[in-house]
Design a protein around this motif. Sequence first.
Motif, short mmCIF file in Angstrom:
data_model
loop_
_atom_site.label_atom_id
_atom_site.label_comp_id
_atom_site.label_asym_id
_atom_site.label_seq_id
_atom_site.Cartn_x
_atom_site.Cartn_y
_atom_site.Cartn_z
N VAL A 144 5.72 -3.20 48.80
CA VAL A 144 5.56 -1.64 49.46
C VAL A 144 5.07 -0.33 48.34
N THR A 145 3.85 0.05 48.40
CA THR A 145 3.47 1.06 47.74
C THR A 145 3.42 1.98 48.73
N GLY A 146 3.47 3.49 47.67
CA GLY A 146 3.56 4.81 48.68
C GLY A 146 3.94 5.53 47.69
N ARG A 147 3.87 7.13 49.18
CA ARG A 147 4.51 8.00 48.42
C ARG A 147 5.36 9.17 49.53
N VAL A 148 6.41 9.59 49.11
CA VAL A 148 7.32 9.86 50.13
C VAL A 148 7.51 10.87 50.31
N HIS A 149 8.04 11.96 50.91
CA HIS A 149 8.47 13.74 51.18
C HIS A 149 10.19 13.16 51.36
N VAL A 150 11.37 13.20 51.53
CA VAL A 150 12.20 12.97 51.91
C VAL A 150 12.56 14.66 52.15
N PRO A 151 13.51 14.18 53.39
CA PRO A 151 14.39 15.43 53.76
C PRO A 151 15.31 16.17 52.56
N GLY A 152 15.52 17.13 52.97
CA GLY A 152 16.59 17.96 52.00
C GLY A 152 17.55 17.33 51.98
N SER A 153 18.71 17.52 50.97
CA SER A 153 19.49 17.48 50.82
C SER A 153 21.41 17.69 51.85
N LYS A 154 21.69 17.13 52.50
CA LYS A 154 22.68 17.29 52.98
C LYS A 154 23.53 17.85 52.51
N SER A 155 23.89 17.09 51.23
CA SER A 155 25.06 17.91 51.32
C SER A 155 25.19 19.05 50.39
N GLN A 156 23.86 19.85 49.93
CA GLN A 156 23.25 21.14 49.42
C GLN A 156 23.75 22.29 50.80
N THR A 157 23.20 21.38 51.53
CA THR A 157 23.06 22.37 53.06
C THR A 157 24.14 22.57 53.38
N ASN A 158 25.15 21.50 53.24
CA ASN A 158 26.25 22.30 54.08
C ASN A 158 26.89 23.49 53.45
N ARG A 159 26.93 22.98 51.93
CA ARG A 159 28.01 24.06 51.08
C ARG A 159 27.36 25.15 51.13
N ALA A 160 25.78 25.46 51.46
CA ALA A 160 24.38 26.32 50.99
C ALA A 160 25.55 27.47 52.12
N LEU A 161 25.05 26.91 53.22
CA LEU A 161 25.48 27.40 55.05
C LEU A 161 26.94 28.00 55.26
N LEU A 162 27.69 27.15 54.54
CA LEU A 162 29.16 28.01 54.72
C LEU A 162 29.36 28.75 53.81
N LEU A 163 28.83 28.75 53.00
CA LEU A 163 28.93 30.48 51.39
C LEU A 163 28.15 31.02 52.07
N ALA A 164 26.88 30.72 53.25
CA ALA A 164 26.13 32.21 53.01
C ALA A 164 26.83 32.78 54.39
N ALA A 165 28.02 31.72 55.14
CA ALA A 165 28.49 32.73 56.07
C ALA A 165 29.90 33.06 55.53
N LEU A 166 30.06 32.33 54.52
CA LEU A 166 31.39 33.39 53.96
C LEU A 166 30.98 34.60 53.07
N ALA A 167 29.53 35.28 52.78
CA ALA A 167 29.27 36.31 52.01
C ALA A 167 29.33 37.06 52.35
N THR A 168 29.32 38.49 51.23
CA THR A 168 29.42 39.57 51.28
C THR A 168 28.43 40.20 51.30
N GLY A 169 27.57 41.04 51.43
CA GLY A 169 26.76 41.81 50.86
C GLY A 169 25.22 42.22 52.62
N PRO A 170 23.96 41.37 52.54
CA PRO A 170 22.72 41.46 53.05
C PRO A 170 23.39 41.09 53.98
N ALA A 171 23.28 41.18 55.22
CA ALA A 171 23.21 41.27 56.92
C ALA A 171 22.48 39.35 57.26
N GLU A 172 21.46 39.32 56.10
CA GLU A 172 21.41 37.71 56.35
C GLU A 172 20.85 37.38 55.19
N VAL A 173 20.77 35.95 55.21
CA VAL A 173 20.44 35.18 53.79
C VAL A 173 20.08 33.79 54.48
#
Length: 434
Positions: A19-48
Amino acid sequence: MNASSATHPWPAPTPGGPVTGRVHVPGSKSQTNRALLLAALATGPAEVAVVGAPPTRDTALMVGALRALGVTVTEAGDQRLLVGRPDRALRGGTVDVGLAGTVMRFVPPAAALADGPVRFDGDPRARERPMGPVLEALRALGARIEGDALPFTVHGTGGLPGGEVVLDASGSSQFVSGLLLSGAMYDKGVAVRHVGPPLPSLPHIEMTVDMVRAAGVEVEDGEDDSWRVHPGPIAARDWTIEPDLSNAAVFLAAAAVTGGRVTVAGWPSESRQPGAAVLGILERFGCHVAVGPDGATLTGPDTLVGVDVDLHDVGELTPTIAAVAALATGQTRLRGVAHLRGHETDRLAALAAELTALGADAAETDDGLLIRPRPLSAPVGRPWRAYADHRMATAGAVLGLVVPGMAVDDIDSTGKTIPDFPARWTELISEKGA
């Protein structure tokens, strides 16, 4: 299990060559779900913005959980999510955790801040996964909670005293991460100390600490098995998500077991993701690895050799590594992963059963697996069983590259972390060069 995938198992492709090829894999679900929760709890701009969020079931479950608490999450295209916080305290509601450990362990500490009760439930298997330590810790910090496992209800009162807590997090590092992610919003912050058997997946806690600090929160972690999050605002900032390196491991394994060459594009030069360790592990099997601006490229050897490896910090790689081991020469021992018995399924029992069904000599040990390779063949009329577990499903796909006639009974389970996995897999195998 999806009814169609149960009725019509997915035939795993066998290329009959490297098997020979090149792939792009989706983003990290571990980082994504941490980032989403931190964004939801943040103070500051109305949207991140959370950029690179994978369109997976785990991401959708976290988005659904936040929306249930009154957080606005808007899909802005190109895997970009815009998170806006509510005008008042988080509200009560009902959260479906599905089978996502990050949702079932990260959201309850935030729900303790809600203005009203928050009920949690999920898939049948999720009800069997350990939750007690984090719920008991929240009670010790001042929360009122009904139940010790799914379904349970967190009775939010708009805030939480916080303080110091001791727990046994040997069942999941997510117990600690969940408390650290919301701890800055508690009146006294939170000081967490683990007492018990060694913590699994410690790099995931290190990822949490890095991300909480990146959001402007003071975190102390200089003492083993202890963490202190100081009270204060969580800064609103945009997040860019790395490729999911644990998911990338499956595509690299395709090169390893077929003597091929696969490049994963966008491999970060430095990363806190535990999945980054897959490169060194596959090198021990005899593979060659090169990392550069083009990504990480793995070249498989003519013959894989068996290894003895401790996967305690990278347990999520175990199904992929076990599949590679079953195609190696010589014995492989996988150690340090007793906690996998409480994952999406009992992964140790599942791997031993499915590898044995193919003809391998695979047995559980106290803390892992012992695999002695034998000639493998697909049993007639019996597909590889995924047990509704995305990593079991992808392990079956890896083995199918070498074992003709294999089928996977629930390939749809891969949607938990790799959207459209069958098409991605088929595309890689059909490539003619990287």
